[in-house]
Design an enzyme around this catalytic site. Structure first.
Site: not given
Ligand code: PDD
Length: 283
Positions: A33, A52, A102, A147, A179, A203
């Site tokens: 996603y 990405r 699976h 992601k 993170e 990420l």
């Molecule tokens: N999440 N790390 C993780 C685990 C994340 O889920 C996200 C973002 C980030 C930051 O990535 P970015 O700057 O590209 O949004 C880092 C989004 C916002 C979500 O899951 O909705």
């Protein structure tokens, strides 16, 4: 006005937005996603987000069937259909519907694309005052660079934060800070920004890339190095970043004040740079 949802290439009413019961997104979390922001009727940094997505698809051997350009057009139609001027778009693609097994379906089935959007403003109050965070062990898998729809580790971490009235859970593997449950993390010490290097443990955040660019343009040292939970606790400033929270100062960690407890000068500079960046992108 009814909410419109994108299902494969069709924009449909929410009540008609259905995905088969045996979609692999439900049964295995077998999909990927992205979450993209909309500022003043413009998609923000859509290209790197969708690139990405393509990378995530490649990493899990999913044949996307859509180019970055196709997806951009579909998302633009969806935000127009929902009259979103400020908000965000969630988009996911799964490996498709197939009898539960699976292993990947053979022959491959059509992937299922789904996207919806939501209208909301920037988090002005939190950006100005900062938020609280807690630390927790990182229990996720070892491919956090993808992601993926498998977010149980992240969900449990966020729920832990909620339990302690915090906005975010900052995760660590052993002593190393990785993170947040849905954000990247930065520790500021003596004017230097430290953040975990890009590898399989985090990420590669799009907001992180913007922050790096802003820091470099403003001559703020930006070091992609690992640091410990103790180092984080001694930091002058802590910042988290994501598409939804932007450049968010953390003023309390595990109930203890960070630095002098106010939003620090580096966070303020990065926030100012971020607003300029949005304006430049939308110009
Ligand atoms: N999440 N790390 C993780 C685990 C994340 O889920 C996200 C973002 C980030 C930051 O990535 P970015 O700057 O590209 O949004 C880092 C989004 C916002 C979500 O899951 O909705």
């Amino acid at each position: 006005m009814t909410t419109k949802v994108l299902i494969n290439e069709q924009i449909v009413d929410e009540k008609d937005a259905t995905i088969p019961y045996n979609d692999r997104g439900f049964t295995f979390g077998d999909g990927i996603y992205e979450y993209i922001r909309v500022y003043d009727n413009h998609l923000f940094t859509a290209k790197p987000h969708l690139e990405r997505l393509v990378r995530s698809a490649d990493e899990i051997g999913l044949d996307l069937k859509y180019s970055v350009e196709d997806l951009t057009e579909l998302i633009k139609e969806l935000i127009a259909a929902n009259h979103i001027s400020n908000g965000g778009v969630y988009l996911q693609i799964t490996r498709g519907a197939a009898p539960r097994d699976h292993a990947f379906p053979t022959p491959a089935v059509e992937p299922n694309l789904m996207a919806f959007c939501k209208s909301y403003d920037r988090p002005f109050k939190d950006l100005e005052n900062g938020v609280q965070a807690v630390t927790t062990e990182d229990i996720r898998w070892l491919r956090c660079d993808i992601k993926s729809l498998n977010l149980l580790g992240n969900v449990l971490a966020k729920e832990y934060a909620v339990k302690y009235n915090a906005a975010e859970a900052i995760q660590h593997r052993g002593e190393t800070v990785t993170e947040g449950s849905s954000s990247n993390v930065y520790a500021v010490k003596d004017g230097v920004i430290y953040t975990h290097p890009i590898n399989q443990f985090i990420l590669n955040g799009i907001t992180r890339r913007v922050i790096k660019e802003i820091a470099e343009a403003r001559d703020i040292p930006f070091k992609e190095e690992t640091f410990t939970v103790d180092f984080l606790k001694q930091a002058d400033e802590i910042i988290i970043s994501s598409t939804s929270v932007e450049v968010m100062p953390v003023v309390k960690l595990d109930g203890e004040v960070v630095g002098d407890g106010s939003v620090g000068p580096i966070a303020k500079q990065l926030q100012a740079g971020f607003v300029e960046y949005i304006e430049q992108q939308n110009a």
